[in-house]
Design a protein around this motif. Sequence first.
Motif, mmCIF file in Angstrom:
data_model
loop_
_atom_site.group_PDB
_atom_site.id
_atom_site.type_symbol
_atom_site.label_atom_id
_atom_site.label_comp_id
_atom_site.label_asym_id
_atom_site.label_seq_id
_atom_site.Cartn_x
_atom_site.Cartn_y
_atom_site.Cartn_z
ATOM 1 N N SER A 40 29.293 -16.904 -37.433
ATOM 2 C CA SER A 40 30.726 -16.748 -37.652
ATOM 3 C C SER A 40 31.298 -17.742 -38.648
ATOM 4 O O SER A 40 32.311 -17.482 -39.263
ATOM 5 C CB SER A 40 31.476 -16.871 -36.327
ATOM 6 O OG SER A 40 31.272 -18.145 -35.781
ATOM 7 N N ASP A 41 30.653 -18.898 -38.840
ATOM 8 C CA ASP A 41 31.220 -19.916 -39.727
ATOM 9 C C ASP A 41 30.552 -19.994 -41.083
ATOM 10 O O ASP A 41 31.035 -20.685 -41.954
ATOM 11 C CB ASP A 41 31.091 -21.298 -39.090
ATOM 12 C CG ASP A 41 31.981 -21.444 -37.894
ATOM 13 O OD1 ASP A 41 32.755 -20.523 -37.643
ATOM 14 O OD2 ASP A 41 31.894 -22.472 -37.230
ATOM 15 N N SER B 146 39.651 -30.918 -29.595
ATOM 16 C CA SER B 146 38.447 -31.210 -28.807
ATOM 17 C C SER B 146 37.754 -29.932 -28.325
ATOM 18 O O SER B 146 37.324 -29.839 -27.179
ATOM 19 C CB SER B 146 38.787 -32.102 -27.621
ATOM 20 O OG SER B 146 39.330 -33.322 -28.053
ATOM 21 N N GLY B 147 37.697 -28.931 -29.182
ATOM 22 C CA GLY B 147 37.013 -27.686 -28.840
ATOM 23 C C GLY B 147 37.790 -26.764 -27.928
ATOM 24 O O GLY B 147 37.242 -25.800 -27.410
ATOM 25 N N ASN B 148 39.080 -27.044 -27.721
ATOM 26 C CA ASN B 148 39.895 -26.242 -26.816
ATOM 27 C C ASN B 148 41.132 -25.730 -27.560
ATOM 28 O O ASN B 148 41.847 -26.506 -28.189
ATOM 29 C CB ASN B 148 40.308 -27.087 -25.607
ATOM 30 C CG ASN B 148 41.005 -26.285 -24.539
ATOM 31 O OD1 ASN B 148 41.080 -25.074 -24.600
ATOM 32 N ND2 ASN B 148 41.534 -26.981 -23.558
ATOM 33 N N ARG C 74 30.385 -22.657 -29.617
ATOM 34 C CA ARG C 74 29.696 -23.699 -30.385
ATOM 35 C C ARG C 74 29.592 -23.375 -31.872
ATOM 36 O O ARG C 74 29.705 -24.258 -32.711
ATOM 37 C CB ARG C 74 28.309 -23.899 -29.792
ATOM 38 C CG ARG C 74 27.539 -25.025 -30.361
ATOM 39 C CD ARG C 74 26.264 -25.230 -29.573
ATOM 40 N NE ARG C 74 25.546 -24.004 -29.336
ATOM 41 C CZ ARG C 74 24.363 -23.709 -29.820
ATOM 42 N NH1 ARG C 74 23.732 -24.582 -30.542
ATOM 43 N NH2 ARG C 74 23.796 -22.558 -29.554
ATOM 44 N N GLU C 75 29.372 -22.119 -32.243
ATOM 45 C CA GLU C 75 29.174 -21.764 -33.645
ATOM 46 C C GLU C 75 30.467 -21.797 -34.463
ATOM 47 O O GLU C 75 30.437 -21.740 -35.667
ATOM 48 C CB GLU C 75 28.561 -20.362 -33.768
ATOM 49 C CG GLU C 75 27.171 -20.241 -33.219
ATOM 50 C CD GLU C 75 27.177 -19.925 -31.733
ATOM 51 O OE1 GLU C 75 28.185 -19.432 -31.214
ATOM 52 O OE2 GLU C 75 26.159 -20.207 -31.084
ATOM 53 N N TYR D 141 36.783 -18.913 -32.768
ATOM 54 C CA TYR D 141 36.505 -17.898 -31.751
ATOM 55 C C TYR D 141 36.400 -18.574 -30.383
ATOM 56 O O TYR D 141 35.685 -19.554 -30.224
ATOM 57 C CB TYR D 141 35.203 -17.160 -32.064
ATOM 58 C CG TYR D 141 34.814 -16.151 -31.012
ATOM 59 C CD1 TYR D 141 35.526 -14.962 -30.878
ATOM 60 C CD2 TYR D 141 33.764 -16.395 -30.146
ATOM 61 C CE1 TYR D 141 35.175 -14.032 -29.902
ATOM 62 C CE2 TYR D 141 33.410 -15.469 -29.173
ATOM 63 C CZ TYR D 141 34.125 -14.292 -29.066
ATOM 64 O OH TYR D 141 33.786 -13.379 -28.106
ATOM 65 N N PHE D 142 37.142 -18.031 -29.395
ATOM 66 C CA PHE D 142 37.047 -18.545 -28.029
ATOM 67 C C PHE D 142 36.661 -17.412 -27.088
ATOM 68 O O PHE D 142 36.895 -16.238 -27.378
ATOM 69 C CB PHE D 142 38.366 -19.194 -27.571
ATOM 70 C CG PHE D 142 39.525 -18.240 -27.492
ATOM 71 C CD1 PHE D 142 39.768 -17.503 -26.348
ATOM 72 C CD2 PHE D 142 40.379 -18.073 -28.568
ATOM 73 C CE1 PHE D 142 40.826 -16.613 -26.267
ATOM 74 C CE2 PHE D 142 41.445 -17.189 -28.506
ATOM 75 C CZ PHE D 142 41.669 -16.458 -27.353
ATOM 76 N N LYS D 143 36.051 -17.800 -25.976
ATOM 77 C CA LYS D 143 35.618 -16.817 -24.984
ATOM 78 C C LYS D 143 35.593 -17.499 -23.629
ATOM 79 O O LYS D 143 35.071 -18.606 -23.497
ATOM 80 C CB LYS D 143 34.227 -16.305 -25.339
ATOM 81 C CG LYS D 143 33.654 -15.312 -24.369
ATOM 82 C CD LYS D 143 32.288 -14.862 -24.845
ATOM 83 C CE LYS D 143 31.654 -13.879 -23.897
ATOM 84 N NZ LYS D 143 30.337 -13.438 -24.373
ATOM 85 N N THR D 144 36.185 -16.856 -22.620
ATOM 86 C CA THR D 144 36.167 -17.398 -21.264
ATOM 87 C C THR D 144 36.309 -16.260 -20.261
ATOM 88 O O THR D 144 36.693 -15.147 -20.619
ATOM 89 C CB THR D 144 37.291 -18.441 -21.076
ATOM 90 O OG1 THR D 144 37.095 -19.121 -19.854
ATOM 91 C CG2 THR D 144 38.660 -17.796 -21.079
ATOM 92 N N TYR D 145 35.998 -16.561 -19.024
ATOM 93 C CA TYR D 145 36.159 -15.600 -17.938
ATOM 94 C C TYR D 145 37.165 -16.153 -16.944
ATOM 95 O O TYR D 145 37.130 -17.334 -16.612
ATOM 96 C CB TYR D 145 34.826 -15.349 -17.218
ATOM 97 C CG TYR D 145 33.859 -14.543 -18.043
ATOM 98 C CD1 TYR D 145 33.866 -13.157 -17.987
ATOM 99 C CD2 TYR D 145 32.952 -15.173 -18.882
ATOM 100 C CE1 TYR D 145 32.981 -12.415 -18.746
ATOM 101 C CE2 TYR D 145 32.064 -14.428 -19.648
ATOM 102 C CZ TYR D 145 32.087 -13.054 -19.576
ATOM 103 O OH TYR D 145 31.217 -12.314 -20.329
#
Length: 150
Positions: free
Chosen positions: A30-31, A82-84, A108-109, A116-120
């Motif tokens: 993606s990057d 911070s990745g969020n 991570r990528e 791009y974020f992804k969570t449940y």
Amino acid sequence: MNRGNGGVNVLLVVAILLVIALFGIGYFKSDRVLWDTFGIKTLLRLPCGLTVNDPDATKDIKAVFPILVDGYANGCGWDVSSGNAGTVQVFDGKGLPVTLPTGMFVVRESTNAPFYFKTYLKLHTPPTTDKGNILFISTTGLIHSIPITF
């Protein structure tokens, strides 16, 4: 007399080798940017702000827990720290929380915008109504809401 499809076979082999080569240099990550001008994120043409892929707000689908939430944070107040990219939480129609607030962590990528974020989201308390909202809150305090049906 038997005529073969040699030209078609050669083109197919060349196309497969090209795809393998692009995977090899990391083009489909993606990057990654090929020659500093053209990358997979460029093709997305995402607007500035928050883009939610799932759940799709244009479809009236009943929520089934855990709910997959994914999309892109692309600046304009939807910045990553911070990745969020912020938090996401489900509320029922009375405003009662159905899930716990969960971070919209960047995968991570994803090292540059759009992120791009992804969570449940896991059910914490059963909803008391048939409808509710998924509430997104950015790290800068912006709010975005998507209606949901239980």
